[in-house]
Design a protein around this motif. Structure first.
Motif, PDB file in Angstrom:
ATOM      1  N   UNK A 330       0.826  -1.210   0.000  1.00  0.00           N
ATOM      2  CA  UNK A 330       0.000   0.000   0.000  1.00  0.00           C
ATOM      3  C   UNK A 330       0.863   1.264   0.000  1.00  0.00           C
ATOM      4  N   UNK A 331       1.929   1.251   0.804  1.00  0.00           N
ATOM      5  CA  UNK A 331       2.825   2.408   0.844  1.00  0.00           C
ATOM      6  C   UNK A 331       3.484   2.623  -0.515  1.00  0.00           C
ATOM      7  N   UNK A 332       3.901   1.528  -1.161  1.00  0.00           N
ATOM      8  CA  UNK A 332       4.508   1.646  -2.491  1.00  0.00           C
ATOM      9  C   UNK A 332       3.496   2.183  -3.500  1.00  0.00           C
ATOM     10  N   UNK A 333       2.247   1.724  -3.382  1.00  0.00           N
ATOM     11  CA  UNK A 333       1.200   2.202  -4.293  1.00  0.00           C
ATOM     12  C   UNK A 333       0.979   3.702  -4.137  1.00  0.00           C
ATOM     13  N   UNK A 334       0.910   4.175  -2.891  1.00  0.00           N
ATOM     14  CA  UNK A 334       0.730   5.606  -2.645  1.00  0.00           C
ATOM     15  C   UNK A 334       1.930   6.398  -3.154  1.00  0.00           C
ATOM     16  N   UNK A 335       3.127   5.874  -2.940  1.00  0.00           N
ATOM     17  CA  UNK A 335       4.332   6.556  -3.392  1.00  0.00           C
ATOM     18  C   UNK A 335       4.372   6.661  -4.916  1.00  0.00           C
ATOM     19  N   UNK A 340       3.813   9.726  -9.917  1.00  0.00           N
ATOM     20  CA  UNK A 340       3.241   9.741 -11.266  1.00  0.00           C
ATOM     21  C   UNK A 340       2.406  10.994 -11.538  1.00  0.00           C
ATOM     22  N   UNK A 341       1.590  11.415 -10.587  1.00  0.00           N
ATOM     23  CA  UNK A 341       0.676  12.538 -10.837  1.00  0.00           C
ATOM     24  C   UNK A 341       1.206  13.856 -10.274  1.00  0.00           C
ATOM     25  N   UNK A 342       2.233  13.801  -9.444  1.00  0.00           N
ATOM     26  CA  UNK A 342       2.821  15.018  -8.907  1.00  0.00           C
ATOM     27  C   UNK A 342       3.882  15.564  -9.841  1.00  0.00           C
ATOM     28  N   UNK A 343       4.773  16.398  -9.342  1.00  0.00           N
ATOM     29  CA  UNK A 343       5.861  16.950 -10.173  1.00  0.00           C
ATOM     30  C   UNK A 343       6.936  15.892 -10.420  1.00  0.00           C
ATOM     31  N   UNK A 344       6.657  14.995 -11.365  1.00  0.00           N
ATOM     32  CA  UNK A 344       7.468  13.785 -11.548  1.00  0.00           C
ATOM     33  C   UNK A 344       8.944  14.089 -11.758  1.00  0.00           C
ATOM     34  N   UNK A 345       9.262  14.965 -12.710  1.00  0.00           N
ATOM     35  CA  UNK A 345      10.662  15.253 -13.004  1.00  0.00           C
ATOM     36  C   UNK A 345      11.356  15.921 -11.815  1.00  0.00           C
ATOM     37  N   UNK A 423      13.516   6.061   2.636  1.00  0.00           N
ATOM     38  CA  UNK A 423      13.072   7.247   3.366  1.00  0.00           C
ATOM     39  C   UNK A 423      13.363   8.512   2.570  1.00  0.00           C
ATOM     40  N   UNK A 424      14.523   8.577   1.918  1.00  0.00           N
ATOM     41  CA  UNK A 424      14.848   9.734   1.077  1.00  0.00           C
ATOM     42  C   UNK A 424      13.834   9.876  -0.047  1.00  0.00           C
ATOM     43  N   UNK A 425      13.517   8.752  -0.704  1.00  0.00           N
ATOM     44  CA  UNK A 425      12.536   8.795  -1.788  1.00  0.00           C
ATOM     45  C   UNK A 425      11.164   9.210  -1.271  1.00  0.00           C
ATOM     46  N   UNK A 426      10.778   8.668  -0.122  1.00  0.00           N
ATOM     47  CA  UNK A 426       9.464   8.994   0.461  1.00  0.00           C
ATOM     48  C   UNK A 426       9.367  10.482   0.793  1.00  0.00           C
ATOM     49  N   UNK A 427      10.366  10.991   1.504  1.00  0.00           N
ATOM     50  CA  UNK A 427      10.355  12.399   1.893  1.00  0.00           C
ATOM     51  C   UNK A 427      10.452  13.312   0.669  1.00  0.00           C
ATOM     52  N   UNK A 428      11.218  12.894  -0.326  1.00  0.00           N
ATOM     53  CA  UNK A 428      11.332  13.698  -1.550  1.00  0.00           C
ATOM     54  C   UNK A 428       9.999  13.768  -2.274  1.00  0.00           C
ATOM     55  N   UNK A 429       9.306  12.622  -2.367  1.00  0.00           N
ATOM     56  CA  UNK A 429       8.029  12.598  -3.088  1.00  0.00           C
ATOM     57  C   UNK A 429       6.963  13.383  -2.332  1.00  0.00           C
ATOM     58  N   UNK A 430       6.777  13.091  -1.042  1.00  0.00           N
ATOM     59  CA  UNK A 430       5.705  13.751  -0.292  1.00  0.00           C
ATOM     60  C   UNK A 430       6.075  15.181   0.077  1.00  0.00           C
ATOM     61  N   UNK A 431       7.222  15.352   0.722  1.00  0.00           N
ATOM     62  CA  UNK A 431       7.633  16.692   1.117  1.00  0.00           C
ATOM     63  C   UNK A 431       7.946  17.580  -0.066  1.00  0.00           C
ATOM     64  N   UNK A 432       8.635  17.011  -1.061  1.00  0.00           N
ATOM     65  CA  UNK A 432       8.962  17.796  -2.252  1.00  0.00           C
ATOM     66  C   UNK A 432       7.729  18.255  -3.010  1.00  0.00           C
ATOM     67  N   UNK A 433       6.717  17.380  -3.093  1.00  0.00           N
ATOM     68  CA  UNK A 433       5.465  17.755  -3.754  1.00  0.00           C
ATOM     69  C   UNK A 433       4.780  18.898  -3.010  1.00  0.00           C
ATOM     70  N   UNK A 434       4.753  18.814  -1.678  1.00  0.00           N
ATOM     71  CA  UNK A 434       4.122  19.866  -0.884  1.00  0.00           C
ATOM     72  C   UNK A 434       4.851  21.197  -1.049  1.00  0.00           C
TER      73      UNK A 434
END
Length: 561
Positions: A330-335, A340-345, A423-434
């Protein structure tokens, strides 16, 4: 691994296996190892009561009794005097983090250096369980269990709120009142420079979720695995200190170590449960309009505790292993969805840029002395290190139990690097998107929201918000269930004198009181009370970890290579 007694079909150590290994313990070493010849037998100090179809009891007479009575008494007193305890908890946390922040930071640095030194040294070739042992779980199952138990709830709660908080503070720069710095920016901040503030914010976040916390877990896990799987001692914290105390470790020195481990685990888990309940409650209000009141949070704690008890009864393979793998999926799916739909690049480039920023700022962030950013060092880093340390007995023991057959180098490398990179990928995706929503899109709702709501506010600006937010709530719940399940298993092993197949009712007792302590702390001071108890139990156990590092190295040096 088999969690009940088994006999190895292969050759074992040249000396005879002591009774402590032969009965009600862990599998015997496979191949030649340096077995410790001790007169202690697992369970010799236990109180036993077994009546079929009625009740079973198998507890260490001192460790269980002192720990259980103290925790029951603490829960009762906190519930009885809840209206007067909040200032006490606030003062305890402020005193410990304000005066001993240097000690927590220094301890974290020492444990990282110990792990790196062992990875690079010839000692890294030693295999846990003996030279002929092989891993009992696949790499995927092993990784999913250690990661889900390690810091799942924290990643959900702080995945958006911490990068955003550091970014906002860094962008504002240093603030002084009466000659004292009062802002919460890491280091010197980055006043008026959004890009520099983003780099500093992500580096500070990764610092709190990268090598240091996982080194804390890894040292405990490796030490427990070595002294249990290779040296034939009970799977309990006191065994690590045999090189220091010798046979005295089975007396009061060992009792104190194990009791501290039980306290640290209970309060570390309760802190996480309280934080998870706050976020799940905020998510329910965001999605369904259910008021995020104290009553809602308490009901959530009780419900999550009930699920955890059911998982405890089901056992490791049917309970925590299955839930860990489902939760990881589930965590991988959310990530993947956010990428995919956030600022991917921006996320893809940010992963490497953030790693670079982490490496750049790491020496300054880990410096324990002469800090000007006292709010950040004390309120963030010192608290985090105390929290990780309070989690280390149960996360370390759980990792040890599922890591038989791994080499020292393999265990340390995997435990340090793989979860840190995720953790780096998670924080980059969620925090970076925000942060991107604030800087590039001018959306301030995430920045203005309460900590527990920021994840859901970030998801509100992406497609299918209701689905992703519901998945977020489910992740918070299941992450705690896996943590509580493994934590109860570990506490029960310690309180049963090292027995790994103690009666299920004992694990139910500990799982129940994890929830009750969280309820008591929520009523007695909320998040501040939860954090105060994590710091209070983390302090004495930090001293225990430094002693464990010395004993670990001494134990490894005695192994055949």
């Amino acid at each position: 691994m088999a969690l009940t007694p088994t006999e190895s079909p292969t050759a074992v150590a040249e000396d005879a296996i002591p009774a402590a290994v032969a009965e009600d313990a862990i599998p015997a070493p496979e191949g030649r190892t340096e077995i410790i010849d001790t007169t202690y037998e697992i369970g010799q100090d236990n109180i036993n009561f077994r009546r079929r179809f009625v009740f079973e009891l198998d507890i260490h007479n001192i460790v269980f009794s002192v720990s259980a009575i103290a925790i029951v008494l603490f829960t009762f007193l906190t519930l009885a005097f809840q209206t007067t305890l909040e200032p006490v908890f606030t003062g305890v946390r402020a005193f410990l983090t304000g005066n001993l922040d240097w000690f927590f930071l220094l301890t974290g640095n020492i444990l990282v250096l110990v792990c790196i030194g062992l990875i690079l040294s010839p000692l890294g070739r030693i295999r846990l369980g003996g030279p002929d042992a092989r891993p009992d779980y696949s790499s995927l199952s092993w990784f999913s269990m250690l990661f889900a138990a390690g810091m799942g709830i924290g990643l959900m709660f702080y995945g958006v709120s911490e990068p955003m908080g550091h970014f906002t503070a860094a962008l504002g720069g240093p603030v002084f009142e009466d000659g004292l710095r009062t802002d919460w920016a890491p280091l010197g901040g980055a006043a008026g420079d959004p890009e520099a503030a983003r780099r500093l914010a992500m580096a500070a976040t990764i610092f709190h979720w990268g090598l240091h916390p996982w080194a804390i877990y890894a040292v405990v896990a490796l030490a427990l695995a070595l002294f249990s799987f290779n040296k034939g001692l009970p799977l309990t914290l006191r065994s690590i200190f045999y090189p220091i105390f010798g046979e005295r470790v089975w007396g009061w020195p060992g009792h104190v170590i194990d009791i501290l481990a039980v306290f640290a685990t209970i309060f570390g888990l309760s802190t996480s449960l309280g934080i998870g309940a706050q976020q799940a409650s905020a998510g329910l209000e965001f999605l369904f309009g259910i008021p995020a009141t104290q009553t809602t949070m308490i009901l959530l704690v009780l419900a999550i505790t009930g699920i955890a008890i059911a998982s405890v009864v089901a056992g490791v393979d049917k309970g925590v292993k299955l839930l860990s793998e489902v939760n990881l999926g589930l965590a991988a799916l959310l990530l993947v969805f956010i990428v995919a739909v956030g600022p991917t690049m921006q996320i893809a480039k940010g992963f490497f840029l953030n790693l670079s920023a982490y490496a750049t700022y790491l020496p300054a962030l880990s410096n324990p002395f002469g800090r000007e950013d006292t709010n950040f060092a004390q309120g963030w880093t010192a608290f985090y290190w105390a929290w990780w340390i309070s989690w280390s007995p149960f996360v370390g023991m759980f990792i040890a139990r599922v890591s038989r057959g791994r080499t020292v180098r393999g265990l340390l490398t995997a435990v340090l690097l793989v979860p840190s990179l995720v953790s780096v990928l998670w924080m980059t995706a969620l925090g970076g998107t925000a942060i991107s929503q604030v800087v590039n899109d001018g959306l301030t709702s995430v920045q203005d929201a309460a900590l527990e709501l920021q994840l859901f506010e970030m998801l509100a600006h992406l497609p299918i918000t209701s689905v992703t937010s519901f998945i977020g709530i489910i992740l918070v719940v299941v992450f705690f269930v896996t943590s509580s399940d493994s934590g109860s298993l570990v506490i029960d092993t310690i309180a049963a004198g090292g027995k790994v197949n103690a009666p299920v009712p004992q694990r139910v007792f500990w799982a129940t009181f994890e929830g009750l302590v969280a309820v008591a702390l929520l009523l007695g001071g909320g998040l501040v009370a939860l954090q105060a108890m994590a710091v209070s139990t983390g302090l004495p156990f930090a001293i225990v970890l430094l002693g464990a590092s010395y004993a670990l190295i001494k134990g490894l040096l005695s192994e055949p290579r």
